[in-house]
Design a protein around this motif. Structure first.
Motif, PDB file in Angstrom:
ATOM      1  N   ALA A 127      23.798  -5.657  26.212  1.00 32.37           N
ATOM      2  CA  ALA A 127      23.439  -4.803  27.351  1.00 32.37           C
ATOM      3  C   ALA A 127      24.516  -3.775  27.654  1.00 32.37           C
ATOM      4  CB  ALA A 127      23.176  -5.663  28.589  1.00 32.37           C
ATOM      5  N   ILE A 128      25.750  -4.226  27.732  1.00 32.58           N
ATOM      6  CA  ILE A 128      26.822  -3.280  28.075  1.00 32.58           C
ATOM      7  C   ILE A 128      27.060  -2.316  26.913  1.00 32.58           C
ATOM      8  CG2 ILE A 128      28.695  -4.832  27.338  1.00 32.58           C
ATOM      9  CD1 ILE A 128      30.362  -3.641  29.630  1.00 32.58           C
ATOM     10  N   ARG A 129      26.931  -2.802  25.673  1.00 33.64           N
ATOM     11  CA  ARG A 129      27.097  -1.904  24.525  1.00 33.64           C
ATOM     12  C   ARG A 129      26.018  -0.829  24.518  1.00 33.64           C
ATOM     13  NH1 ARG A 129      27.905  -6.648  21.583  1.00 33.64           N
ATOM     14  NH2 ARG A 129      25.962  -6.349  20.420  1.00 33.64           N
ATOM     15  N   SER A 130      24.795  -1.203  24.866  1.00 26.40           N
ATOM     16  CA  SER A 130      23.701  -0.235  24.879  1.00 26.40           C
ATOM     17  C   SER A 130      23.911   0.826  25.950  1.00 26.40           C
ATOM     18  CB  SER A 130      22.361  -0.951  25.109  1.00 26.40           C
ATOM     19  OG  SER A 130      22.055  -1.804  24.037  1.00 26.40           O
ATOM     20  N   LYS A 131      24.346   0.394  27.141  1.00 24.59           N
ATOM     21  CA  LYS A 131      24.592   1.346  28.229  1.00 24.59           C
ATOM     22  C   LYS A 131      25.670   2.345  27.829  1.00 24.59           C
ATOM     23  CE  LYS A 131      22.192  -0.115  31.979  1.00 24.59           C
ATOM     24  NZ  LYS A 131      21.458   0.697  32.962  1.00 24.59           N
ATOM     25  N   ILE A 132      26.756   1.821  27.253  1.00 24.75           N
ATOM     26  CA  ILE A 132      27.849   2.689  26.835  1.00 24.75           C
ATOM     27  C   ILE A 132      27.364   3.651  25.754  1.00 24.75           C
ATOM     28  CG2 ILE A 132      30.095   2.758  25.677  1.00 24.75           C
ATOM     29  CD1 ILE A 132      30.715   0.054  27.018  1.00 24.75           C
ATOM     30  N   ALA A 133      26.636   3.103  24.768  1.00 17.04           N
ATOM     31  CA  ALA A 133      26.158   3.925  23.655  1.00 17.04           C
ATOM     32  C   ALA A 133      25.241   5.041  24.136  1.00 17.04           C
ATOM     33  CB  ALA A 133      25.435   3.040  22.638  1.00 17.04           C
ATOM     34  N   ASN A 134      24.321   4.727  25.034  1.00 17.09           N
ATOM     35  CA  ASN A 134      23.387   5.742  25.524  1.00 17.09           C
ATOM     36  C   ASN A 134      24.123   6.891  26.203  1.00 17.09           C
ATOM     37  OD1 ASN A 134      21.200   4.302  24.596  1.00 17.09           O
ATOM     38  ND2 ASN A 134      20.790   3.295  26.552  1.00 17.09           N
ATOM     39  N   GLN A 135      25.124   6.543  27.022  1.00 15.69           N
ATOM     40  CA  GLN A 135      25.872   7.572  27.737  1.00 15.69           C
ATOM     41  C   GLN A 135      26.692   8.421  26.771  1.00 15.69           C
ATOM     42  OE1 GLN A 135      25.754   8.226  31.172  1.00 15.69           O
ATOM     43  NE2 GLN A 135      26.780  10.076  30.461  1.00 15.69           N
ATOM     44  N   VAL A 136      27.390   7.751  25.870  1.00  7.62           N
ATOM     45  CA  VAL A 136      28.240   8.479  24.923  1.00  7.62           C
ATOM     46  C   VAL A 136      27.404   9.365  24.003  1.00  7.62           C
ATOM     47  CG1 VAL A 136      29.853   8.248  22.997  1.00  7.62           C
ATOM     48  CG2 VAL A 136      30.103   6.785  25.005  1.00  7.62           C
ATOM     49  N   LEU A 137      26.278   8.849  23.525  1.00  6.14           N
ATOM     50  CA  LEU A 137      25.418   9.652  22.651  1.00  6.14           C
ATOM     51  C   LEU A 137      24.922  10.908  23.346  1.00  6.14           C
ATOM     52  CD1 LEU A 137      23.289   6.939  20.811  1.00  6.14           C
ATOM     53  CD2 LEU A 137      24.914   8.536  19.769  1.00  6.14           C
ATOM     54  N   ALA A 138      24.556  10.780  24.619  1.00 12.57           N
ATOM     55  CA  ALA A 138      24.096  11.952  25.375  1.00 12.57           C
ATOM     56  C   ALA A 138      25.201  13.000  25.459  1.00 12.57           C
ATOM     57  CB  ALA A 138      23.655  11.524  26.775  1.00 12.57           C
ATOM     58  N   ASP A 139      26.433  12.549  25.689  1.00 17.81           N
ATOM     59  CA  ASP A 139      27.551  13.481  25.789  1.00 17.81           C
ATOM     60  C   ASP A 139      27.901  14.082  24.425  1.00 17.81           C
ATOM     61  OD1 ASP A 139      27.675  12.959  28.476  1.00 17.81           O
ATOM     62  OD2 ASP A 139      29.330  11.544  28.336  1.00 17.81           O
ATOM     63  N   LEU A 140      27.807  13.285  23.372  1.00 18.20           N
ATOM     64  CA  LEU A 140      28.078  13.799  22.028  1.00 18.20           C
ATOM     65  C   LEU A 140      27.088  14.899  21.661  1.00 18.20           C
ATOM     66  CD1 LEU A 140      28.832  10.488  20.067  1.00 18.20           C
ATOM     67  CD2 LEU A 140      30.453  12.339  20.558  1.00 18.20           C
ATOM     68  N   ARG A 141      25.808  14.647  21.944  1.00 18.11           N
ATOM     69  CA  ARG A 141      24.776  15.637  21.598  1.00 18.11           C
ATOM     70  C   ARG A 141      24.927  16.908  22.423  1.00 18.11           C
ATOM     71  NH1 ARG A 141      20.201  10.832  21.390  1.00 18.11           N
ATOM     72  NH2 ARG A 141      20.839  10.036  19.339  1.00 18.11           N
ATOM     73  N   ALA A 142      25.275  16.740  23.693  1.00 16.90           N
ATOM     74  CA  ALA A 142      25.506  17.924  24.532  1.00 16.90           C
ATOM     75  C   ALA A 142      26.722  18.692  24.045  1.00 16.90           C
ATOM     76  CB  ALA A 142      25.698  17.493  25.992  1.00 16.90           C
ATOM     77  N   GLY A 143      27.740  17.958  23.588  1.00 21.29           N
ATOM     78  CA  GLY A 143      28.946  18.604  23.068  1.00 21.29           C
ATOM     79  C   GLY A 143      28.677  19.395  21.806  1.00 21.29           C
ATOM     80  N   ILE A 144      27.780  18.880  20.974  1.00 21.06           N
ATOM     81  CA  ILE A 144      27.376  19.609  19.765  1.00 21.06           C
ATOM     82  C   ILE A 144      26.658  20.902  20.151  1.00 21.06           C
ATOM     83  CG2 ILE A 144      25.687  19.591  17.885  1.00 21.06           C
ATOM     84  CD1 ILE A 144      28.112  18.160  17.021  1.00 21.06           C
ATOM     85  N   GLU A 145      25.741  20.801  21.105  1.00 19.02           N
ATOM     86  CA  GLU A 145      24.950  21.968  21.524  1.00 19.02           C
ATOM     87  C   GLU A 145      25.830  23.069  22.123  1.00 19.02           C
ATOM     88  OE1 GLU A 145      21.801  20.796  24.093  1.00 19.02           O
ATOM     89  OE2 GLU A 145      20.777  19.568  22.580  1.00 19.02           O
ATOM     90  N   GLU A 146      26.882  22.664  22.823  1.00 15.48           N
ATOM     91  CA  GLU A 146      27.747  23.673  23.459  1.00 15.48           C
ATOM     92  C   GLU A 146      28.823  24.173  22.507  1.00 15.48           C
ATOM     93  OE1 GLU A 146      30.976  20.932  25.916  1.00 15.48           O
ATOM     94  OE2 GLU A 146      28.860  20.892  26.517  1.00 15.48           O
ATOM     95  N   GLY A 147      28.852  23.626  21.289  1.00 16.67           N
ATOM     96  CA  GLY A 147      29.805  24.094  20.295  1.00 16.67           C
ATOM     97  C   GLY A 147      31.189  23.509  20.422  1.00 16.67           C
ATOM     98  N   ALA A 148      31.334  22.448  21.227  1.00 14.38           N
ATOM     99  CA  ALA A 148      32.647  21.848  21.427  1.00 14.38           C
ATOM    100  C   ALA A 148      32.974  20.818  20.349  1.00 14.38           C
ATOM    101  CB  ALA A 148      32.714  21.180  22.801  1.00 14.38           C
ATOM    102  N   PHE A 149      31.928  20.159  19.793  1.00 15.13           N
ATOM    103  CA  PHE A 149      32.124  19.108  18.801  1.00 15.13           C
ATOM    104  C   PHE A 149      31.600  19.542  17.435  1.00 15.13           C
ATOM    105  CE2 PHE A 149      31.504  15.817  22.436  1.00 15.13           C
ATOM    106  CZ  PHE A 149      32.813  16.028  22.853  1.00 15.13           C
ATOM    107  N   SER A 150      32.170  18.942  16.405  1.00 11.45           N
ATOM    108  CA  SER A 150      31.697  19.138  15.041  1.00 11.45           C
ATOM    109  C   SER A 150      32.072  17.900  14.243  1.00 11.45           C
ATOM    110  CB  SER A 150      32.349  20.385  14.429  1.00 11.45           C
ATOM    111  OG  SER A 150      31.972  20.517  13.066  1.00 11.45           O
ATOM    112  N   TYR A 151      31.076  17.077  13.913  1.00 10.92           N
ATOM    113  CA  TYR A 151      31.347  15.841  13.176  1.00 10.92           C
ATOM    114  C   TYR A 151      30.221  15.590  12.181  1.00 10.92           C
ATOM    115  CZ  TYR A 151      28.464  14.390  17.155  1.00 10.92           C
ATOM    116  OH  TYR A 151      27.479  14.313  18.108  1.00 10.92           O
ATOM    117  N   ALA A 152      30.515  14.790  11.165  1.00 16.58           N
ATOM    118  CA  ALA A 152      29.578  14.594  10.061  1.00 16.58           C
ATOM    119  C   ALA A 152      28.498  13.571  10.355  1.00 16.58           C
ATOM    120  CB  ALA A 152      30.351  14.180   8.807  1.00 16.58           C
TER     121      ALA A 152
END
Length: 210
Positions: A127-152
């Protein structure tokens, strides 16, 4: 009509009392997990820590795994509430991710017992891993869209963020933190995700909300 209302009232009080007892057991388990490994905690210890009769714990939890799940859910809800509160008005995914990493390391500094429990439970409860993962994934995807992140690979990026965040908390618990530990961990995570050094430094050093 009044008779029905009166009949329902004791049930409501009883339900509230049951919830208080259950929460007391969860809080007790959290304190125990802060002091010792999860596998070393017995149900009767939880009852003793909560200062309830030994048989009471079995009215709520049949096994230690059920206790771990309940503690994990409580921590997950707290995690989600904290991040949601901090994220109000913050549109940048990279900024939110930096805030999340820093705030949980700071929480570890302020409350090492809480951090110790989180570190032990996070590896055991989905449960706690899923909550953390969902939040982090949302931020990672937003970071990609704004051009701040670049990962494989997104999953590797997720593992990197979670591992570094938990590792930063562990360093605090073990007394290995350095000056501005939260800032330095956040900056290094951002750079690992592809953020330019200058932008990573600026994001990590921004004033935290609240």
């Amino acid at each position: 009509m009044n008779k029905t209302a009166n009949a329902d009232e004791p049930l409501t009080r009883g339900h509230k009392k049951r919830e208080r007892t259950r929460q007391g057991l969860i809080d007790a388990a959290l304190r125990l997990f802060a002091r010792k490994e999860v596998g070393d905690v017995a149900l009767l210890e939880v009852a003793n820590e909560a200062e309830v009769a030994s048989g009471t714990v079995y009215n709520y939890f049949r096994t230690r795994d059920e206790v771990v799940e309940a503690v994990g859910l409580a921590l997950a809800d707290e995690f989600a509430d904290t991040i949601s509160t901090l994220s109000i008005g913050v549109d940048s995914g990279s900024r939110r991710l930096s805030i999340g990493v820093r705030m949980f390391i700071r929480r570890a500094i302020a409350d090492p017992d809480w951090a110790s429990a989180v570190i032990r439970v996070v590896h055991l409860d989905q449960a706690i891993r899923s909550k953390i993962a969902n939040q982090v994934l949302a931020d990672l995807r937003a970071g990609i869209e704004e051009g701040a992140f670049s990962y494989a690979d997104e999953n590797i990026a997720l593992d990197l963020v979670v591992s570094c965040g938990v590792g930063g908390m562990r360093a605090v618990v073990e007394g290995r933190q350095v000056e501005d530990h939260d800032i330095k961990v956040a900056e290094m995570v951002l750079k690992a995700l592809g953020t330019t050094p200058a932008r990573a430094r600026k994001l990590a050093q921004q004033k935290l909300p609240g």
